[in-house]
Design a protein around this motif. Structure first.
Motif, PDB file in Angstrom:
ATOM      1  N   ALA A  93       0.832  -1.205   0.000  1.00  0.00           N
ATOM      2  CA  ALA A  93       0.000   0.000   0.000  1.00  0.00           C
ATOM      3  C   ALA A  93       0.863   1.251   0.000  1.00  0.00           C
ATOM      4  CB  ALA A  93      -0.934  -0.011   1.206  1.00  0.00           C
ATOM      5  N   ASP A  94       2.003   1.186   0.665  1.00  0.00           N
ATOM      6  CA  ASP A  94       2.911   2.324   0.721  1.00  0.00           C
ATOM      7  C   ASP A  94       3.425   2.682  -0.678  1.00  0.00           C
ATOM      8  OD1 ASP A  94       3.942   4.222   2.461  1.00  0.00           O
ATOM      9  OD2 ASP A  94       5.771   3.085   2.863  1.00  0.00           O
ATOM     10  N   PHE A  95       3.797   1.668  -1.456  1.00  0.00           N
ATOM     11  CA  PHE A  95       4.258   1.926  -2.820  1.00  0.00           C
ATOM     12  C   PHE A  95       3.133   2.438  -3.715  1.00  0.00           C
ATOM     13  CE2 PHE A  95       8.000  -0.700  -1.801  1.00  0.00           C
ATOM     14  CZ  PHE A  95       8.991   0.160  -2.277  1.00  0.00           C
ATOM     15  N   LEU A  96       1.909   2.119  -3.365  1.00  0.00           N
ATOM     16  CA  LEU A  96       0.767   2.572  -4.142  1.00  0.00           C
ATOM     17  C   LEU A  96       0.351   3.988  -3.742  1.00  0.00           C
ATOM     18  CD1 LEU A  96      -1.279   1.507  -6.254  1.00  0.00           C
ATOM     19  CD2 LEU A  96      -2.705   0.783  -4.334  1.00  0.00           C
ATOM     20  N   ALA A  97       0.355   4.276  -2.434  1.00  0.00           N
ATOM     21  CA  ALA A  97      -0.222   5.526  -1.937  1.00  0.00           C
ATOM     22  C   ALA A  97       0.790   6.630  -1.655  1.00  0.00           C
ATOM     23  CB  ALA A  97      -1.022   5.242  -0.664  1.00  0.00           C
ATOM     24  N   ASP A  98       2.011   6.286  -1.307  1.00  0.00           N
ATOM     25  CA  ASP A  98       2.970   7.300  -0.864  1.00  0.00           C
ATOM     26  C   ASP A  98       4.169   7.394  -1.811  1.00  0.00           C
ATOM     27  OD1 ASP A  98       1.491   8.020   1.415  1.00  0.00           O
ATOM     28  OD2 ASP A  98       2.332   6.357   2.557  1.00  0.00           O
ATOM     29  N   ARG A  99       3.898   7.653  -3.057  1.00  0.00           N
ATOM     30  CA  ARG A  99       4.933   7.698  -4.097  1.00  0.00           C
ATOM     31  C   ARG A  99       5.621   9.073  -4.078  1.00  0.00           C
ATOM     32  NH1 ARG A  99       4.075   3.948  -8.324  1.00  0.00           N
ATOM     33  NH2 ARG A  99       4.651   5.583  -9.799  1.00  0.00           N
ATOM     34  N   PHE A 100       6.350   9.337  -3.006  1.00  0.00           N
ATOM     35  CA  PHE A 100       6.964  10.641  -2.790  1.00  0.00           C
ATOM     36  C   PHE A 100       7.953  11.017  -3.895  1.00  0.00           C
ATOM     37  CE2 PHE A 100       9.861   7.697  -0.748  1.00  0.00           C
ATOM     38  CZ  PHE A 100      11.115   8.206  -1.045  1.00  0.00           C
ATOM     39  N   TRP A 101       8.552  10.024  -4.524  1.00  0.00           N
ATOM     40  CA  TRP A 101       9.564  10.294  -5.556  1.00  0.00           C
ATOM     41  C   TRP A 101       8.960  10.931  -6.802  1.00  0.00           C
ATOM     42  CZ3 TRP A 101       8.179   5.663  -3.478  1.00  0.00           C
ATOM     43  CH2 TRP A 101       7.409   4.813  -4.272  1.00  0.00           C
ATOM     44  N   THR A 102       7.640  10.924  -6.917  1.00  0.00           N
ATOM     45  CA  THR A 102       6.982  11.547  -8.069  1.00  0.00           C
ATOM     46  C   THR A 102       6.548  12.978  -7.767  1.00  0.00           C
ATOM     47  OG1 THR A 102       4.758  10.811  -7.466  1.00  0.00           O
ATOM     48  CG2 THR A 102       6.105   9.285  -8.779  1.00  0.00           C
ATOM     49  N   LEU A 103       6.751  13.433  -6.534  1.00  0.00           N
ATOM     50  CA  LEU A 103       6.237  14.735  -6.097  1.00  0.00           C
ATOM     51  C   LEU A 103       7.345  15.771  -6.009  1.00  0.00           C
ATOM     52  CD1 LEU A 103       3.987  13.407  -3.200  1.00  0.00           C
ATOM     53  CD2 LEU A 103       3.275  13.971  -5.529  1.00  0.00           C
ATOM     54  N   ARG A 104       6.932  17.030  -5.969  1.00  0.00           N
ATOM     55  CA  ARG A 104       7.853  18.152  -5.758  1.00  0.00           C
ATOM     56  C   ARG A 104       7.691  18.642  -4.323  1.00  0.00           C
ATOM     57  NH1 ARG A 104       9.746  20.171 -10.680  1.00  0.00           N
ATOM     58  NH2 ARG A 104       8.512  19.533 -12.474  1.00  0.00           N
ATOM     59  N   SER A 105       8.708  19.332  -3.847  1.00  0.00           N
ATOM     60  CA  SER A 105       8.615  19.950  -2.517  1.00  0.00           C
ATOM     61  C   SER A 105       7.532  21.015  -2.568  1.00  0.00           C
ATOM     62  CB  SER A 105       9.947  20.569  -2.140  1.00  0.00           C
ATOM     63  OG  SER A 105      10.881  19.554  -1.906  1.00  0.00           O
ATOM     64  N   PRO A 106       6.860  21.316  -1.486  1.00  0.00           N
ATOM     65  CA  PRO A 106       7.034  20.812  -0.128  1.00  0.00           C
ATOM     66  C   PRO A 106       6.238  19.537   0.158  1.00  0.00           C
ATOM     67  CG  PRO A 106       5.419  22.560  -0.087  1.00  0.00           C
ATOM     68  CD  PRO A 106       5.890  22.429  -1.533  1.00  0.00           C
ATOM     69  N   GLU A 107       5.344  19.159  -0.754  1.00  0.00           N
ATOM     70  CA  GLU A 107       4.532  17.967  -0.526  1.00  0.00           C
ATOM     71  C   GLU A 107       5.400  16.708  -0.421  1.00  0.00           C
ATOM     72  OE1 GLU A 107       0.541  15.841  -2.405  1.00  0.00           O
ATOM     73  OE2 GLU A 107       1.807  17.087  -3.683  1.00  0.00           O
ATOM     74  N   ARG A 108       6.473  16.695  -1.140  1.00  0.00           N
ATOM     75  CA  ARG A 108       7.362  15.526  -1.175  1.00  0.00           C
ATOM     76  C   ARG A 108       7.841  15.140   0.219  1.00  0.00           C
ATOM     77  NH1 ARG A 108      11.366  13.733  -5.343  1.00  0.00           N
ATOM     78  NH2 ARG A 108      12.854  12.462  -4.219  1.00  0.00           N
ATOM     79  N   ARG A 109       8.229  16.098   1.032  1.00  0.00           N
ATOM     80  CA  ARG A 109       8.770  15.818   2.360  1.00  0.00           C
ATOM     81  C   ARG A 109       7.738  15.125   3.243  1.00  0.00           C
ATOM     82  NH1 ARG A 109      11.262  20.694   4.439  1.00  0.00           N
ATOM     83  NH2 ARG A 109      13.057  19.946   3.289  1.00  0.00           N
ATOM     84  N   ALA A 110       6.514  15.612   3.265  1.00  0.00           N
ATOM     85  CA  ALA A 110       5.472  15.019   4.105  1.00  0.00           C
ATOM     86  C   ALA A 110       5.138  13.603   3.656  1.00  0.00           C
ATOM     87  CB  ALA A 110       4.220  15.896   4.092  1.00  0.00           C
ATOM     88  N   VAL A 111       5.050  13.390   2.361  1.00  0.00           N
ATOM     89  CA  VAL A 111       4.722  12.063   1.843  1.00  0.00           C
ATOM     90  C   VAL A 111       5.886  11.097   2.066  1.00  0.00           C
ATOM     91  CG1 VAL A 111       4.042  10.756  -0.215  1.00  0.00           C
ATOM     92  CG2 VAL A 111       3.027  12.999   0.226  1.00  0.00           C
ATOM     93  N   ALA A 112       7.118  11.575   1.918  1.00  0.00           N
ATOM     94  CA  ALA A 112       8.290  10.726   2.199  1.00  0.00           C
ATOM     95  C   ALA A 112       8.305  10.323   3.669  1.00  0.00           C
ATOM     96  CB  ALA A 112       9.579  11.459   1.830  1.00  0.00           C
ATOM     97  N   ASN A 113       7.965  11.247   4.540  1.00  0.00           N
ATOM     98  CA  ASN A 113       7.913  10.939   5.964  1.00  0.00           C
ATOM     99  C   ASN A 113       6.876   9.839   6.230  1.00  0.00           C
ATOM    100  OD1 ASN A 113       8.806  11.490   8.670  1.00  0.00           O
ATOM    101  ND2 ASN A 113       6.800  12.395   9.010  1.00  0.00           N
ATOM    102  N   ALA A 114       5.707   9.958   5.639  1.00  0.00           N
ATOM    103  CA  ALA A 114       4.669   8.930   5.801  1.00  0.00           C
ATOM    104  C   ALA A 114       5.149   7.592   5.234  1.00  0.00           C
ATOM    105  CB  ALA A 114       3.378   9.372   5.112  1.00  0.00           C
ATOM    106  N   PHE A 115       5.820   7.633   4.102  1.00  0.00           N
ATOM    107  CA  PHE A 115       6.334   6.415   3.473  1.00  0.00           C
ATOM    108  C   PHE A 115       7.234   5.651   4.444  1.00  0.00           C
ATOM    109  CE2 PHE A 115       9.497   4.116   0.959  1.00  0.00           C
ATOM    110  CZ  PHE A 115       8.717   3.477   0.003  1.00  0.00           C
ATOM    111  N   PHE A 116       8.179   6.354   5.043  1.00  0.00           N
ATOM    112  CA  PHE A 116       9.125   5.676   5.928  1.00  0.00           C
ATOM    113  C   PHE A 116       8.517   5.337   7.287  1.00  0.00           C
ATOM    114  CE2 PHE A 116      11.949   7.461   2.718  1.00  0.00           C
ATOM    115  CZ  PHE A 116      12.586   6.280   2.343  1.00  0.00           C
ATOM    116  N   GLU A 117       7.514   6.080   7.734  1.00  0.00           N
ATOM    117  CA  GLU A 117       6.789   5.696   8.943  1.00  0.00           C
ATOM    118  C   GLU A 117       6.082   4.353   8.721  1.00  0.00           C
ATOM    119  OE1 GLU A 117       4.227   9.000   9.788  1.00  0.00           O
ATOM    120  OE2 GLU A 117       5.787  10.087  10.866  1.00  0.00           O
TER     121      GLU A 117
END
Length: 135
Positions: A93-117
Motif C-alpha cells: 500500500a505504501d508503494f501505491l499511496a505514498d509515491r513521494f519520488w513523483t512529487l515536488r517539494s514541499p509535498e514531497r517531504r510530508a509524503v516521504a515521511n509517511a512512506f518511511f513511517e
C-alpha cells in the motif's frame, strides 16, 4: 542501574503491556476498516483513486484483511501470519499511496515521511512474527 533494569523488566514483561503494544500496532488498521465500513462509497472512491478496479471487491478485501489480520494478531491464533500479512499489505500500500519520488517539494517531504513511517510499522509487524515464530 541493575535495579532500574529489573524494575523495567518487571513492568514491561507483564502480559498487559504486550496486549497494549499489539493493539497499538493494529490500531490504524482497525480504524481504517471501521471508517471503510462506515462509509463504503468513500472506501470505493479510495480504491478508484489508487487505480484498483473493480472498487467494491478491493474495498471488501482490504476491510477483511485489516480486520482479519488484526484479529489474528490480537488473539494470538496464527499471530505470525496476521503480522506478516499486515507487514506485506503495508509495504504494498505504501508503494501505491505514498509515491513521494513523483512529487515536488514541499509535498514531497510530508509524503516521504509517511512512506518511511509505514516501513517502521512493517518492521514492527516483522518483529511480532519473528517473536511468535521463535518461541
Amino acid at each position: 542501574m541493575a535495579d532500574a533494569m529489573e524494575a523495567a523488566r518487571h513492568v514491561f514483561a507483564a502480559a498487559w503491556v504486550q496486549g497494549l503494544a499489539l493493539l497499538l500496532l493494529c490500531a490504524a488498521y482497525l480504524q481504517g476498516a471501521f471508517d471503510k465500513l462506515r462509509d463504503f462509497p468513500a472506501a470505493m472512491a479510495e480504491m478508484r483513486h489508487f487505480g484498483l478496479a473493480p472498487a467494491a471487491p478491493w474495498a471488501v478485501a482490504v476491510i477483511v484483511l485489516e480486520v482479519g489480520a488484526s484479529a489474528l494478531i490480537l488473539t494470538g491464533w496464527y499471530r505470525w501470519l496476521g503480522a506478516l500479512a499486515l507487514a506485506a499489505f503495508t509495504v504494498l500500500a505504501d508503494f501505491l499511496a505514498d509515491r513521494f519520488w513523483t512529487l515536488r517539494s514541499p509535498e514531497r517531504r510530508a509524503v516521504a515521511n509517511a512512506f518511511f513511517e509505514h516501513w517502521g510499522l512493517a518492521g514492527g509487524f516483522l518483529l511480532v512474527a519473528w517473536h511468535d515464530l521463535s518461541r
